[in-house]
Design an enzyme around this catalytic site. Structure first.
Site, PDB file in Angstrom:
ATOM      1  N   ASP A  21       0.973  -1.367   0.063  1.00 48.60           N
ATOM      2  CA  ASP A  21       0.118   0.093  -0.077  1.00 48.60           C
ATOM      3  C   ASP A  21       0.918   1.236   0.066  1.00 48.60           C
ATOM      4  OD1 ASP A  21      -2.366   1.232  -0.010  1.00 48.60           O
ATOM      5  OD2 ASP A  21      -2.653   1.429   2.000  1.00 48.60           O
ATOM      6  N   LEU A  77      11.135 -19.647  -5.042  1.00 48.39           N
ATOM      7  CA  LEU A  77       9.969 -19.138  -4.447  1.00 48.39           C
ATOM      8  C   LEU A  77       8.731 -18.966  -5.260  1.00 48.39           C
ATOM      9  CD1 LEU A  77       9.707 -16.432  -2.180  1.00 48.39           C
ATOM     10  CD2 LEU A  77       9.373 -15.147  -4.475  1.00 48.39           C
ATOM     11  N   HIS A 127       2.267   3.341  -9.081  1.00 45.56           N
ATOM     12  CA  HIS A 127       2.151   1.916  -9.431  1.00 45.56           C
ATOM     13  C   HIS A 127       3.257   1.459 -10.160  1.00 45.56           C
ATOM     14  CE1 HIS A 127      -1.850   2.353  -7.760  1.00 45.56           C
ATOM     15  NE2 HIS A 127      -2.487   2.804  -8.451  1.00 45.56           N
TER      16      HIS A 127
HETATM   17  C1  IPE Z   1      -5.408  -2.733  -0.178  1.00 40.99           C
HETATM   18  O1  IPE Z   1      -5.110  -1.292  -0.265  1.00 40.99           O
HETATM   19  C2  IPE Z   1      -5.455  -3.309  -1.362  1.00 40.99           C
HETATM   20  C3  IPE Z   1      -3.922  -3.319  -1.989  1.00 40.99           C
HETATM   21  C4  IPE Z   1      -2.962  -3.147  -1.589  1.00 40.99           C
HETATM   22  C5  IPE Z   1      -4.122  -3.951  -3.290  1.00 40.99           C
HETATM   23  P1  IPE Z   1      -6.229  -0.198  -0.502  1.00 40.99           P
HETATM   24  O2  IPE Z   1      -5.640   1.111  -0.544  1.00 40.99           O
HETATM   25  O3  IPE Z   1      -7.060  -0.548  -1.603  1.00 40.99           O
HETATM   26  O4  IPE Z   1      -6.969  -0.305   1.082  1.00 40.99           O
HETATM   27  P2  IPE Z   1      -7.979   0.494   1.878  1.00 40.99           P
HETATM   28  O5  IPE Z   1      -9.044   1.082   0.808  1.00 40.99           O
HETATM   29  O6  IPE Z   1      -7.329   1.668   2.164  1.00 40.99           O
HETATM   30  O7  IPE Z   1      -8.287  -0.065   2.834  1.00 40.99           O
HETATM   31  C1  IPE Z   2      -1.743   0.298  -3.312  1.00 38.09           C
HETATM   32  O1  IPE Z   2      -1.466   1.487  -3.455  1.00 38.09           O
HETATM   33  C2  IPE Z   2      -2.091  -0.531  -4.738  1.00 38.09           C
HETATM   34  C3  IPE Z   2      -3.386  -0.579  -4.873  1.00 38.09           C
HETATM   35  C4  IPE Z   2      -4.099  -0.698  -4.019  1.00 38.09           C
HETATM   36  C5  IPE Z   2      -3.636  -1.124  -6.307  1.00 38.09           C
HETATM   37  P1  IPE Z   2      -2.724   2.671  -3.282  1.00 38.09           P
HETATM   38  O2  IPE Z   2      -3.086   3.135  -4.774  1.00 38.09           O
HETATM   39  O3  IPE Z   2      -3.900   2.512  -2.409  1.00 38.09           O
HETATM   40  O4  IPE Z   2      -1.843   3.910  -2.689  1.00 38.09           O
HETATM   41  P2  IPE Z   2      -2.615   4.981  -1.396  1.00 38.09           P
HETATM   42  O5  IPE Z   2      -2.969   4.269  -0.355  1.00 38.09           O
HETATM   43  O6  IPE Z   2      -3.626   5.777  -2.199  1.00 38.09           O
HETATM   44  O7  IPE Z   2      -1.301   5.648  -1.073  1.00 38.09           O
HETATM   45 MG    MG Z   3      -4.037   2.464  -0.459  1.00 44.62          MG
END
Ligand code: IPE
Ligand code: IPE
Ligand code: MG
Length: 236
Positions: free
Chosen positions: A12, A123, A29
């Protein structure tokens, strides 16, 4: 010392990293994909058997079409860049999640990588892609009910139920790392994390490094895992 066979990561913070660096979310990303390559190679060198990464949740469809489309193009970018290296490192690709809703083109690229790496014994890099734990549990229950009705199975116990989950063939999750500081599971591996150790760090996923992984593992090694019991030889 605690064994570390199965590491799970909620990757995240890509969006916050992009904001911090004044670049589009998609660039966050993309950087995240490069970091995943590094961490995969490093985790493999440590002898970790399975690395499950949360790449796209069943709730992430709520994001803008631009962002979702970009994420759906990432497997192509990842495998085009790294499949050769993954093969050289004996890494095997797997996926968990609902493949039905994933665009056919994306699924094709993922299935190719699964096929190419199927005999590798290093892995397992397991992508949770369009994955949601509640969805997984409901599917498992439905499948069990079908098998029961067909007379293929009898009573259900914990072990048998686990065999209906996407993770049936994988070892127990030992350690969950969440980057980006949120203290929640966001619908990740609800059944499988029952006795896993959790480490949540402030570092955003695109800033994650093998040194930081070492620190997380050191933290994990220092934990006392009880599994509900207690050591009768100790006085505490
Ligand atoms: C969790 O992150 C999903 C992934 C890392 C793919 P999110 O950014 O979607 O989670 P929330 O919405 O903050 O709970
Ligand atoms: C996690 O990073 C990746 C996915 C959920 C695909 P985010 O896109 O949720 O990044 P933040 O949480 O907004 O910083
Ligand atoms: Mg996120």
């Amino acid at each position: 010392m605690n064994d570390l066979n199965h590491l799970a990561i909620i990757m995240d913070g890509n969006g916050r990293w992009a904001k911090k660096n004044k670049v589009p979310r998609t660039a966050g990303h993309y950087k995240g994909v490069e970091v995943l390559r590094n961490i995969t190679i490093y985790a493999n060198s440590l002898g970790i058997k399975c690395l499950t990464v949360y790449a796209f949740s069943t709730e992430n469809w709520k994001r803008s079409i631009e962002e979702v489309s970009y994420i759906m193009s990432l497997p192509k970018i990842f495998f085009a860049s790294y499949i050769k290296e993954l093969m050289e490192n004996n890494v095997r690709i797997m996926i968990i999640g609902d493949r039905e809703k994933v665009p056919a083109e994306t699924m094709k690229v993922i299935d190719q990588a699964i096929e190419t790496t199927r005999n590798n014994t290093g892995l397992i890099l397991n992508f949770a892609f369009n994955y949601g734990a509640r969805d997984e549990i409901v599917r498992a229950a439905r499948k069990y009910a079908e098998d029961y009705k067909a007379g293929l199975v009898d009573d259900l116990d914990e072990e048998k139920f686990a065999s209906y989950l996407y993770t049936a063939d994988l070892p127990e999750v030992d350690l969950l790392i969440r980057t980006g500081s949120e203290m929640r599971l966001s619908n990740f591996l609800l059944y499988q994390l029952a006795y896993s150790e959790f480490v949540v760090i402030d570092t955003l996923w695109p800033d994650f490094t093998s040194d930081i992984l070492d620190e997380c593992i050191a933290e994990y090694q220092s934990r006392k895992r009880n599994f509900g019991g207690r050591d009768e030889t100790k006085s505490d």
